[in-house]
Design an enzyme around this catalytic site. Structure first.
Site, mmCIF file in Angstrom:
data_model
loop_
_atom_site.group_PDB
_atom_site.id
_atom_site.type_symbol
_atom_site.label_atom_id
_atom_site.label_comp_id
_atom_site.label_asym_id
_atom_site.label_seq_id
_atom_site.Cartn_x
_atom_site.Cartn_y
_atom_site.Cartn_z
ATOM 1 N N LYS A 199 0.709 -1.201 0.145
ATOM 2 C CA LYS A 199 0.007 0.188 0.093
ATOM 3 C C LYS A 199 1.056 1.353 -0.169
ATOM 4 O O LYS A 199 1.812 1.379 0.708
ATOM 5 C CB LYS A 199 -0.938 -0.194 1.181
ATOM 6 C CG LYS A 199 -1.821 1.048 1.374
ATOM 7 C CD LYS A 199 -2.783 1.008 2.304
ATOM 8 C CE LYS A 199 -3.886 2.217 2.556
ATOM 9 N NZ LYS A 199 -3.265 3.387 3.350
ATOM 10 N N ASP B 283 -6.908 4.186 -3.762
ATOM 11 C CA ASP B 283 -7.707 5.018 -2.679
ATOM 12 C C ASP B 283 -7.432 6.714 -2.816
ATOM 13 O O ASP B 283 -6.375 6.670 -3.667
ATOM 14 C CB ASP B 283 -7.677 4.505 -1.314
ATOM 15 C CG ASP B 283 -6.464 4.571 -0.699
ATOM 16 O OD1 ASP B 283 -5.360 5.586 -0.944
ATOM 17 O OD2 ASP B 283 -6.210 4.239 0.572
ATOM 18 N N SER C 237 -1.914 5.124 -3.954
ATOM 19 C CA SER C 237 -2.487 5.928 -3.025
ATOM 20 C C SER C 237 -1.205 7.104 -2.453
ATOM 21 O O SER C 237 0.032 6.526 -2.357
ATOM 22 C CB SER C 237 -2.629 4.940 -1.765
ATOM 23 O OG SER C 237 -2.925 5.800 -0.534
ATOM 24 N N HIS D 221 -1.803 8.278 0.698
ATOM 25 C CA HIS D 221 -2.250 8.169 2.206
ATOM 26 C C HIS D 221 -2.664 9.509 2.511
ATOM 27 O O HIS D 221 -2.460 10.009 3.408
ATOM 28 C CB HIS D 221 -0.948 7.805 3.082
ATOM 29 C CG HIS D 221 -1.167 7.070 4.309
ATOM 30 N ND1 HIS D 221 -0.517 5.759 4.416
ATOM 31 C CD2 HIS D 221 -1.855 7.174 5.133
ATOM 32 C CE1 HIS D 221 -0.999 5.339 5.568
ATOM 33 N NE2 HIS D 221 -1.730 6.246 6.162
ATOM 34 N N GLY E 89 -9.472 10.014 -1.588
ATOM 35 C CA GLY E 89 -10.671 11.027 -2.486
ATOM 36 C C GLY E 89 -11.860 10.325 -2.677
ATOM 37 O O GLY E 89 -12.401 11.092 -3.660
ATOM 38 N N ILE E 90 -12.029 9.021 -2.556
ATOM 39 C CA ILE E 90 -13.093 8.353 -3.331
ATOM 40 C C ILE E 90 -14.324 8.383 -2.618
ATOM 41 O O ILE E 90 -14.152 7.756 -1.418
ATOM 42 C CB ILE E 90 -12.671 6.806 -3.724
ATOM 43 C CG1 ILE E 90 -11.404 7.111 -4.762
ATOM 44 C CG2 ILE E 90 -13.754 5.956 -4.264
ATOM 45 C CD1 ILE E 90 -10.490 5.915 -4.963
HETATM 46 C C1 LIG Z 1 -8.537 7.581 10.914
HETATM 47 C C2 LIG Z 1 -7.556 6.889 9.880
HETATM 48 C C3 LIG Z 1 -6.757 5.900 10.261
HETATM 49 C C4 LIG Z 1 -5.727 5.226 9.374
HETATM 50 N N1 LIG Z 1 -4.996 4.397 9.470
HETATM 51 C C5 LIG Z 1 -4.226 3.573 8.509
HETATM 52 C C6 LIG Z 1 -3.280 2.745 8.997
HETATM 53 O O1 LIG Z 1 -3.337 2.281 9.973
HETATM 54 N N2 LIG Z 1 -2.615 2.043 7.704
HETATM 55 C C7 LIG Z 1 -2.813 2.631 6.384
HETATM 56 O O2 LIG Z 1 -2.320 1.963 5.622
HETATM 57 N N3 LIG Z 1 -3.561 3.507 6.260
HETATM 58 C C8 LIG Z 1 -4.434 4.131 7.073
HETATM 59 N N4 LIG Z 1 -5.185 5.400 6.775
HETATM 60 C C9 LIG Z 1 -5.063 5.807 5.401
HETATM 61 C C10 LIG Z 1 -6.187 5.240 4.670
HETATM 62 O O3 LIG Z 1 -6.377 3.864 4.660
HETATM 63 C C11 LIG Z 1 -6.444 5.836 3.209
HETATM 64 O O4 LIG Z 1 -5.190 5.565 2.575
HETATM 65 C C12 LIG Z 1 -6.894 7.129 2.996
HETATM 66 O O5 LIG Z 1 -7.717 7.542 4.244
HETATM 67 C C13 LIG Z 1 -7.403 7.436 1.810
HETATM 68 O O6 LIG Z 1 -7.512 8.946 1.493
HETATM 69 P P1 LIG Z 1 -8.958 9.361 1.916
HETATM 70 O O7 LIG Z 1 -9.591 9.426 3.205
HETATM 71 O O8 LIG Z 1 -8.898 11.028 1.431
HETATM 72 O O9 LIG Z 1 -9.838 8.713 0.804
HETATM 73 C C14 LIG Z 1 -5.893 5.929 7.758
HETATM 74 C C15 LIG Z 1 -6.841 7.075 7.301
HETATM 75 C C16 LIG Z 1 -7.631 7.526 8.396
HETATM 76 C C17 LIG Z 1 -8.515 8.560 8.215
#
Ligand SMILES: Cc1cc2nc3c(=O)[nH]c(=O)nc-3n(C[C@H](O)[C@H](O)[C@H](O)COP(=O)(O)O)c2cc1C
Length: 298
Positions: free
Chosen positions: A171, A226, A193, A195, A228-229
């Site tokens: 990822k 992922d 992504s 992130h 912004g979706i």
């Molecule tokens: C509260 C929260 C916790 C997250 N924790 C992780 C995590 O532990 N591992 C990870 O790979 N991504 C984590 N993410 C990132 C998400 O998997 C994802 O890549 C990201 O939110 C995508 O963007 P978007 O929220 O704008 O759609 C986290 C995101 C949020 C909002």
């Protein structure tokens, strides 16, 4: 005239998504089927749950937010993801019955990385992976909620992949070179992504999907995306640009907070219904038929 620079990758990603428009093809079309096959398993939709962590119990519910969305994933038969957590929490996620891929952090404690991956496999995880985009931070190596992260070499990633029999997902891939490296190391999927915008000026994941798809042609590697979706149109555009499936993200949080798993089910159903509508209106009967013939990049 004032010129506003946009370093925020989330804003640039939204702008890019909105710059893609959709053409119609209605004659000879039919109501589309959104089901997909991923790693030999049939799912109801190419919409994926996000790999989240650290969600609390909302509205005094007995389950926390991670368990709530996992219940929704199970009820809807969509592929579930979770992120940073200890093994006892991951066990509770698996107890929901959701088919779940566990994304392990690039901990400096390499024993912990291996132990979490082994625990996941031994307890029935659908897959494991690592979010490589959390290796670095502004002070050098990242520290996430008090835990030290470390650099990850090709040899390390290969050894994680070889240590499990379940699919391995990398990822945080945002370049063609890294996508090919993941394929060479034996990953079964990548998540394109940034992130939720960790890297200033990060390219919108959707913008690199076509070239990543081309770079991985002929390789047995699924392309997930992922950032912004939050709508069926967003998912459709991602599939048209080369993704096999796309994860919602913070877009589902309001529904999760207010109505828990039911809220997530309603939200994902709406996303999937819009995807099916757009597929039907553009002449794609199945997800694997979707290509870029009905999108216009403005
Ligand atoms: C509260 C929260 C916790 C997250 N924790 C992780 C995590 O532990 N591992 C990870 O790979 N991504 C984590 N993410 C990132 C998400 O998997 C994802 O890549 C990201 O939110 C995508 O963007 P978007 O929220 O704008 O759609 C986290 C995101 C949020 C909002």
């Amino acid at each position: 005239m004032a010129y506003n620079r946009i370093a925020d990758a989330n804003e640039n990603t939204e702008r890019y998504m909105d710059s893609i428009l959709i053409k119609e093809r209605l004659i000879d079309s039919a109501v589309a089927d959104t089901s997909v096959e991923l790693f030999g398993e049939k799912f109801a939709s190419p919409v994926l749950m996000p790999a989240f962590s650290h969600l609390r119990q909302y509205e005094k519910r007995t389950l926390n937010g991670l368990e709530e969305y996992s219940v929704a994933a199970k009820n809807m038969n969509i592929l579930n993801f979770v992120g940073m957590m200890e093994n006892d929490m991951f066990k509770r996620i698996l107890d929901t019955g959701a088919k779940t891929i566990r994304i392990v952090k690039p901990y400096a404690d390499n024993g912990k990385v291996r132990e979490q991956m082994k625990f996941a496999e031994d307890n029935g995880a659908f897959g494991v992976g690592m979010d490589i985009d959390h290796i670095f931070g502004m002070d050098g190596l990242d520290v996430v909620i008090g835990e030290q992260m470390a650099e990850q070499t090709s040899d390390m990633i290969r050894s994680y992949i070889e240590s499990v029999k379940i699919p391995f997902v990398v990822k945080g891939v945002l370049s063609e070179e890294e996508a090919v490296k993941c394929a060479d190391l034996g990953a079964k999927a990548i998540i394109v992504s940034h992130h939720h915008g960790r890297l200033p000026y990060a390219v919108p994941p959707m913008m690199v999907l076509p070239s990543i798809k081309k770079a991985l042609e002929g390789r047995d590697v699924k392309i997930f995306v992922d950032c912004g979706i939050g709508s069926g149109a967003d998912v459709y555009k991602c599939l048209a640009l080369g993704a096999d499936a796309a994860a919602v993200g913070r877009s589902m949080l309001p529904a999760l907070e207010v109505e828990g798993s039911l809220g997530v089910e309603k939200f994902v159903t709406k996303v999937n219904s819009e995807l099916r509508f757009i597929m039907s209106c553009t002449g794609f009967k199945t997800v694997d038929q979707i290509d870029d013939t009905c999108i216009v990049r403005t």
